[in-house]
Design a protein around this motif. Structure first.
Motif, PDB file in Angstrom:
ATOM      1  N   UNK A  64       0.818  -1.206   0.000  1.00  0.00           N
ATOM      2  CA  UNK A  64       0.000   0.000   0.000  1.00  0.00           C
ATOM      3  C   UNK A  64       0.852   1.257   0.000  1.00  0.00           C
ATOM      4  N   UNK A  65       1.985   1.200   0.687  1.00  0.00           N
ATOM      5  CA  UNK A  65       2.896   2.342   0.720  1.00  0.00           C
ATOM      6  C   UNK A  65       3.468   2.630  -0.665  1.00  0.00           C
ATOM      7  N   UNK A  66       3.840   1.573  -1.409  1.00  0.00           N
ATOM      8  CA  UNK A  66       4.366   1.765  -2.756  1.00  0.00           C
ATOM      9  C   UNK A  66       3.308   2.341  -3.684  1.00  0.00           C
ATOM     10  N   UNK A 111       1.144   6.784  -6.823  1.00  0.00           N
ATOM     11  CA  UNK A 111       0.017   7.636  -7.218  1.00  0.00           C
ATOM     12  C   UNK A 111       0.267   9.106  -6.869  1.00  0.00           C
ATOM     13  N   UNK A 112       0.806   9.362  -5.687  1.00  0.00           N
ATOM     14  CA  UNK A 112       1.081  10.748  -5.298  1.00  0.00           C
ATOM     15  C   UNK A 112       2.187  11.364  -6.139  1.00  0.00           C
ATOM     16  N   UNK A 124       3.699  12.614   3.989  1.00  0.00           N
ATOM     17  CA  UNK A 124       3.015  11.703   4.922  1.00  0.00           C
ATOM     18  C   UNK A 124       3.491  10.273   4.696  1.00  0.00           C
ATOM     19  N   UNK A 125       3.628   9.878   3.431  1.00  0.00           N
ATOM     20  CA  UNK A 125       4.112   8.529   3.134  1.00  0.00           C
ATOM     21  C   UNK A 125       5.531   8.334   3.659  1.00  0.00           C
TER      22      UNK A 125
END
Length: 174
Positions: free
Chosen positions: A10-12, A17-18, A54-55
């Motif tokens: 999910x982090x990747x 996407x960001x 944030x990530x």
């Protein structure tokens, strides 16, 4: 050479996407002809960068990014746009040769950076991260970096007063 060992966590996915949103917003900011659309796409880029912070677990930087850049700087840009005249806006001649050369240059730069990063060896440093990075930044700001912090506030106050003085002088000339 192209062995991509990527775990699709999910982090990747969030990072991907960001980062795509940030790049798209920056490209749109360059390509828009209307300045209000440019300011909004820059705000979109700033929000995507805050998400990237944030990530990367830099919540304080994300908060400052939203507060300062998305809030203050974008609103300031929109006010500046509203207060100036834009008579010849959007009447630029087509520059297809220049745009083609710029695209080729961007692709070459991407290729060079891609291969340089893929072939680089980045040693992993063992660093103990703070559990609450916002608290640590606050403690450092008001202990070790108190004088630079206060000097920055004095500098910003002087710049603000100078901007008001310049605005008053221009107002009196009209």
């Amino acid at each position: 050479m192209f062995n991509f060992n990527i775990e699709f966590t999910g982090e990747f996915v969030a990072f991907f996407l960001l980062s795509v949103c940030a790049i798209v917003g920056a490209v749109l900011a360059i390509n828009f002809t209307k300045v209000v659309h440019t300011a909004l796409s820059i705000a979109f880029t700033f929000i995507a960068l805050a998400g990237l912070y944030v990530v990367l677990e830099a919540e304080f930087l994300a908060f400052v990014q939203v507060l300062l850049y998305v809030g203050a700087i974008t609103i300031l840009m929109i006010f500046g746009i509203m207060m100036t005249k834009h008579d010849g806006e959007g009447n630029e001649p087509a520059r297809s040769l220049l745009e083609t050369l710029a695209a080729i240059g961007c692709i070459c730069l991407f290729g060079i950076l891609f291969f340089a990063i893929r072939n680089a060896d980045f040693p992993a440093a063992e660093v103990a991260l703070a559990e609450d990075n916002t608290r640590e930044i606050g403690m450092l700001m008001f202990t070790r970096y108190a004088i630079p912090f206060e000097l920055t506030s004095v500098l910003l106050t002087v710049a603000f007063i100078g901007a008001i003085a310049l605005a008053k002088r221009e107002e009196g000339e009209e």
